[in-house]
Write a protein that holds these residues in place. Structure first.
Motif, short mmCIF file in Angstrom:
data_model
loop_
_atom_site.label_atom_id
_atom_site.label_comp_id
_atom_site.label_asym_id
_atom_site.label_seq_id
_atom_site.Cartn_x
_atom_site.Cartn_y
_atom_site.Cartn_z
N CYS A 12 42.18 41.40 48.15
CA CYS A 12 42.04 40.29 47.20
C CYS A 12 42.27 40.75 45.76
CB CYS A 12 40.66 39.64 47.31
SG CYS A 12 40.36 38.74 48.86
N PHE A 19 37.23 38.58 46.68
CA PHE A 19 36.83 38.30 48.07
C PHE A 19 35.75 37.25 47.97
CE2 PHE A 19 35.06 40.45 52.17
CZ PHE A 19 35.53 39.41 52.95
N CYS A 121 40.27 34.78 49.76
CA CYS A 121 40.37 35.24 48.38
C CYS A 121 40.31 34.01 47.48
CB CYS A 121 41.70 35.98 48.13
SG CYS A 121 41.92 37.52 49.01
#
Length: 124
Positions: A12, A19, A121
């Motif tokens: 991410c 995240f 994400c």
């Protein structure tokens, strides 16, 4: 593609995202629908193609669930009886399969046991 839970933060952040957390029923429904409509849903190379890793774990302290992105609000959408730490499960995922948990969360093993799953994400 799918990754193990511990690899999601790096995946991410490399995209300038975090995240992510889910902070409301509306967000939970949005992510669930997004997954169901995506090409990733039930992809053959994924052992659990209906699951989305959330940035939520109790790795640091059993029973104390912490969001990776720092969110401290109270929203959670656990399936009844979860999280149950079965066999030492410390990482949360969203089950988007309408025939099973239908948007509810479960805890899972974070690494090989949990398998590789799609992960969330977000940008706030």
């Amino acid at each position: 593609g799918p990754s193990r839970w511990e690899d999601a933060t790096l995946e991410c952040t490399s995209r300038g995202l975090v995240f992510g957390s889910i902070r409301s029923a509306a967000e939970n429904d949005f992510v669930t629908e997004l997954m169901r409509e995506s090409d990733l849903y039930f992809m053959p190379e994924s052992t659990v193609g209906e699951a989305v890793w959330l940035g939520f774990s109790d790795i640091a302290e059993e029973g104390v669930w912490v969001w990776e992105d720092g969110y401290t609000g109270g929203y959670a959408n656990w399936s009844p009886g979860e999280p149950n730490d079965s066999g030492g499960q410390d990482c949360a995922y969203l089950d988007t399969n309408p025939d099973t948990r239908d948007g509810l969360w479960d805890d899972s093993g974070c690494g090989a046991v949990g398998g590789e799953r799609v992960f969330l994400c977000t940008r706030r």
